[in-house]
Design an enzyme around this catalytic site. Structure first.
Site, PDB file in Angstrom:
ATOM      1  CD  GLN A 130      -1.996   1.496   2.870  1.00 35.87           C
ATOM      2  OE1 GLN A 130      -2.353   0.634   3.644  1.00 35.87           O
ATOM      3  NE2 GLN A 130      -1.777   2.729   3.252  1.00 35.87           N
ATOM      4  CD  GLU A 154      -3.454   1.491   8.174  1.00 39.18           C
ATOM      5  OE1 GLU A 154      -3.893   2.521   7.648  1.00 39.18           O
ATOM      6  OE2 GLU A 154      -2.246   1.289   8.381  1.00 39.18           O
ATOM      7  CD  GLU A 194       0.183  12.080  19.291  1.00 37.92           C
ATOM      8  OE1 GLU A 194       0.415  11.260  18.372  1.00 37.92           O
ATOM      9  OE2 GLU A 194       0.836  12.101  20.363  1.00 37.92           O
ATOM     10  CB  SER A 238       2.992   7.159   4.405  1.00 41.96           C
ATOM     11  OG  SER A 238       1.974   6.842   5.305  1.00 41.96           O
TER      12      SER A 238
END
Lengths: 371, 401
Positions: B129, B247, B370, B132
């Site tokens: 994948q 995911e 976060e 990013s």
């Protein structure tokens, strides 16, 4: 995998929530908070008796509904949500469970039906001073059928008809049962951090009492009793913690600062997300405690401790951060946030503070590991 | 309330266990350090995947028409539980079958499904994948890898990062910017890319842990036919959300020592009596147990044929942080000696030390702490989104840094 309450139990929860939302709004809690001479909500107490909740987990032969511990857990969570100002935990989790655990047939037959119908109010008298009471060095003594010494504080000690008292007997400790209305007991109301539940000092001076279970078996029985109490209190704590998260979330959506809802800021979002995580950890551990309690599982010691610890932590965090999320408003008498902060502390310390339960948990894991 | 299988679940568990016993050794039969790695591992992994696919255990919830079992999500849970009891060479296919191929199935053509699904299922082809980038991590819609239309093709240039398995993958799904004049979410398009194309270069990243398990991937004038586009031009974000949703279902646990391992170590080291340690141990147990039992709650919903609630989203926040704390405590318990990392001499084969260096990555991978808290706050609690100054600004006018 069936790790959830049943449809019937969920129905009971929904009905209990409807009933308590209507009959126990925060004005009812505040009536007890604000008036020095009101010890509990007597009307709510009698309604709860009429609903049969007091006897939910008492066998039918003793006048109860004979449902089970899971049903009691469901009710406990709902009572915790609304901060019900009634002696339910003292009467049901503490007195009734002691009688079921250690009472003779005669004691059960004499008290459980009256308890189920609301005539009997219970109390559990353990504390004698700062720190956890040590069964090996108690100042309250039970000798020759008479009880002597002072317990302080005793939750619902001023309104209870019967108290279960941990007392020294011979070289050990025993659990004894005292009829507080039979005379020979001085009750002095004491002020606590949570005035929505009444507390008293009980002074015994040769007060007639009868033993529950064997002489010297008090420490062992108390351990078993507190495991049961821990799970039930944990559900009350879970209810309170869930309510705090709802209050804080609602307020964070409504309250505008700097031109937008404060709940759009990560400092608030992440705080509330942490609250959610702790509440879910508590809920799952409570479910496990409920399972162990209802099935007499050998995992009960660690399940009870984990439920109590998770729920104490969740409620503490949710109660204090709910005030914080409300800002200045949260520190006013008018906003209910402080009622939860107060109750969170009562529930966290009244049957062994978290420190005590952490040690119990690790001992249980050590025992399990050694076996 | 109980933890028992339904009769149907029990029957499936028995069947799964019998199949596993026939093909694999139980976990722990081989010491950790004798386990194979590299190409030999990949050969075994592909062979095991093929056996699973041929016997209907590869993708249990997929329909039979595409090679699945047509089973229930609960059966997949049971299979995972049982397979984890054995020394199964799994791993290389998780991203492909869990995330990429479901995206191909959702958005690809019939020709794509015919071409790609079966070889992925049987382990012959591995997928990665490619989302990013160095400047687009949590803010993955900010990818800059460009795809420019050229005749019937698209030409891809740019760089991806943290791509698991890129060096051994055959195909990937790559999120590209096709229109920088649009606001960032609107100018994206998803493609299938052949990882063996000469213009694709995978370079291992030297991680803070010292290992080189992840990759950065460079695209230099890689041509992709328009027929290998997934979804509409400019609809790449919608496609990516489907992948990411898969995911989030996959992440949860954090491999490494838990409360039981550090308790065991403390007992052997004679430090289990320390009160401060016992209190920490209790906290770890309660939180770990809380997550384990929360999964049971989700499984209960699956078992009843219901959709699990959002409660499972607490997983990685708990487990990754706890792993880091446990490793830190074990090292501090060992004092100066705890600095050493030699697997042959250190207690627990230096597991605490190794996981100590992995833990920071686990708190980032698959959604940082976060971002996960934002997701809980926004999607579970319904709190407002963060301020998004970039939402309606053309991508090429955004501030970069």
């Amino acid at each position: 995998m069936n790790f959830d309450f049943s449809e019937d139990q969920k129905f009971l929860r929904d009905e209990a929530r409807k009933f308590l939302t209507a009959q126990c709004p925060s004005t009812a809690v505040r009536a007890v908070l604000d008036a020095e001479d009101i010890t509990h909500d007597a009307k709510l107490w009698s309604q709860i008796g009429e609903m049969g909740w007091l006897g939910a987990a008492i066998p039918e032969e003793h006048g109860g509904l004979g449902l089970g511990m899971l049903e009691l857990c469901v009710i406990a969570e709902e009572l915790g949500r609304v901060l019900a100002p009634v002696p339910f935990s003292s009467t049901v989790y503490m007195l009734a469970e002691t009688l079921k655990l250690a009472g003779s047939e005669g004691q059960k037959a004499a008290l459980l039906p009256k308890l189920a119908s609301g005539e009997v109010i219970g109390a559990l008298a353990l504390s004698e001073g700062p720190g956890e009471p040590d069964p090996a060095s108690l100042s309250v003594r039970f000798e020759g059928g008479k009880l002597t010494g002072t317990k302080i504080p005793v939750t619902d000690g001023d309104i209870a008809s019967h108290a279960v008292v941990l007392a020294a007997e011979g070289s050990g400790a025993s659990l004894v049962l005292v009829d507080l209305n039979a005379g020979g007991v001085v009750r002095n109301p004491v002020k606590t951090l949570d005035p929505t539940r009444s507390h008293a000092e009980l002074v015994f001076d040769g007060t007639p009492a009868e033993r529950l279970g064997e002489a010297g078996a008090g420490a062992g029985l108390l351990g078993q009793l507190l495991d049961r109490v821990a799970v039930l209190l944990a559900f009350e704590q879970l209810g309170g913690a869930s309510r705090c998260l709802e209050m804080a979330t609602d307020y964070a959506k409504e309250r505008y600062a700097f031109g937008r809802p404060i709940g759009g800021n990560q400092a608030i979002k992440h705080k509330l997300a942490e609250m959610y995580v702790k509440n879910e950890v508590a809920r799952s551990n409570c479910f496990y405690g409920a399972w162990a309690l209802s099935s007499d599982a050998p995992e009960m010691p660690e399940a009870a401790a984990a439920a109590r610890l998770a729920a104490s932590e969740a409620y503490w965090f949710a109660a204090k951060e709910n005030i914080q999320t409300h800002g200045g408003m949260g520190f006013t008498w008018e906003v209910d946030a402080h009622l939860y902060y107060r109750r969170a502390k009562l529930l966290a310390v009244q049957a062994g503070a978290p420190k005590v339960w952490k040690e119990k948990l690790i001992r249980a894991l050590e025992t399990k590991n050694a076996a | 309330m109980d933890f028992n299988d339904t009769p149907e679940e029990a029957a499936f568990r028995t069947e799964a266990r019998a199949f596993l016993e026939k093909h694999l050794e139980p976990k722990g039969a081989k010491p950790l350090r004798q386990r194979i790695s590299g190409e030999a591992f990949m050969r075994e992994a592909k062979a095991w995947q093929k056996i699973k696919a041929e016997n209907g255990f590869a993708q249990i919830t997929w329909p039979k028409e595409i090679g699945g079992r047509g089973g229930t999500p609960m059966q997949q849970v049971i299979w995972n539980q049982e397979e984890s009891q054995f020394d199964a060479p799994t791993g290389p296919f998780a991203i492909g079958l869990g995330m990429c191929v479901p995206t191909v199935i959702a958005f690809g053509s019939d020709a794509h499904k015919k071409r790609y699904v079966r070889p992925a299922l049987t382990g012959e082809e591995i997928w990665c994948q490619l989302f990013s980038e160095p400047a687009a991590g949590s803010d993955v819609a900010g990818v800059k890898t460009r795809a420019v239309r050229n005749g019937d093709d698209w030409v891809i240039n740019g760089q991806k990062v943290w791509t698991t398995g890129a060096h051994f993958s055959d195909f990937g799904i790559v999120l590209c910017r096709t229109d920088p004049k649009q606001p960032k979410h609107k100018g994206l398009t998803m493609f299938i890319v052949n990882m063996k194309d000469p213009g694709v270069e995978a370079r291992p990243i030297h991680q803070a842990s010292g290992g080189r398990e992840f990759n950065e991937v460079y695209f230099s004038d890689v041509r992709i036919p328009d027929s290998d586009r997934l979804g509409e031009v400019g609809a790449g974000w919608k496609v990516a959300l489907v992948t990411l949703m898969n995911e989030r279902l996959a992440v949860g646990g954090s491999p490494g020592p838990d409360w039981a391992e550090i308790m065991d170590y403390a007992r052997k080291a004679g430090t289990l009596g320390d009160t401060a340690f016992r209190e920490k141990l209790a906290d770890w147990y309660v939180a770990a147990q809380g997550y384990k039992l929360t999964k049971f709650r989700s499984q209960t919903a699956l078992s009843r044929g219901e959709t699990p609630g959002p409660e499972n989203s607490i997983g990685k926040i708990i487990t990754a942080n706890q792993l880091q704390d446990i490793c830190n405590e074990a090292i501090e318990m060992q004092g100066h000696y705890g600095l050493m990392v030699d697997e042959d001499t250190m207690p627990a084969d230096a597991l605490f030390q190794r996981s100590f260096m992995w833990a920071p990555g686990l708190r980032i991978a698959g959604g940082t702490d976060e971002i996960l808290k934002n997701i809980i706050a926004e999607r579970v609690l319904g709190l407002p989104q963060d301020v998004r100054v970039d939402k309606s600004v053309p991508f090429d006018e955004l501030k970069q840094g």
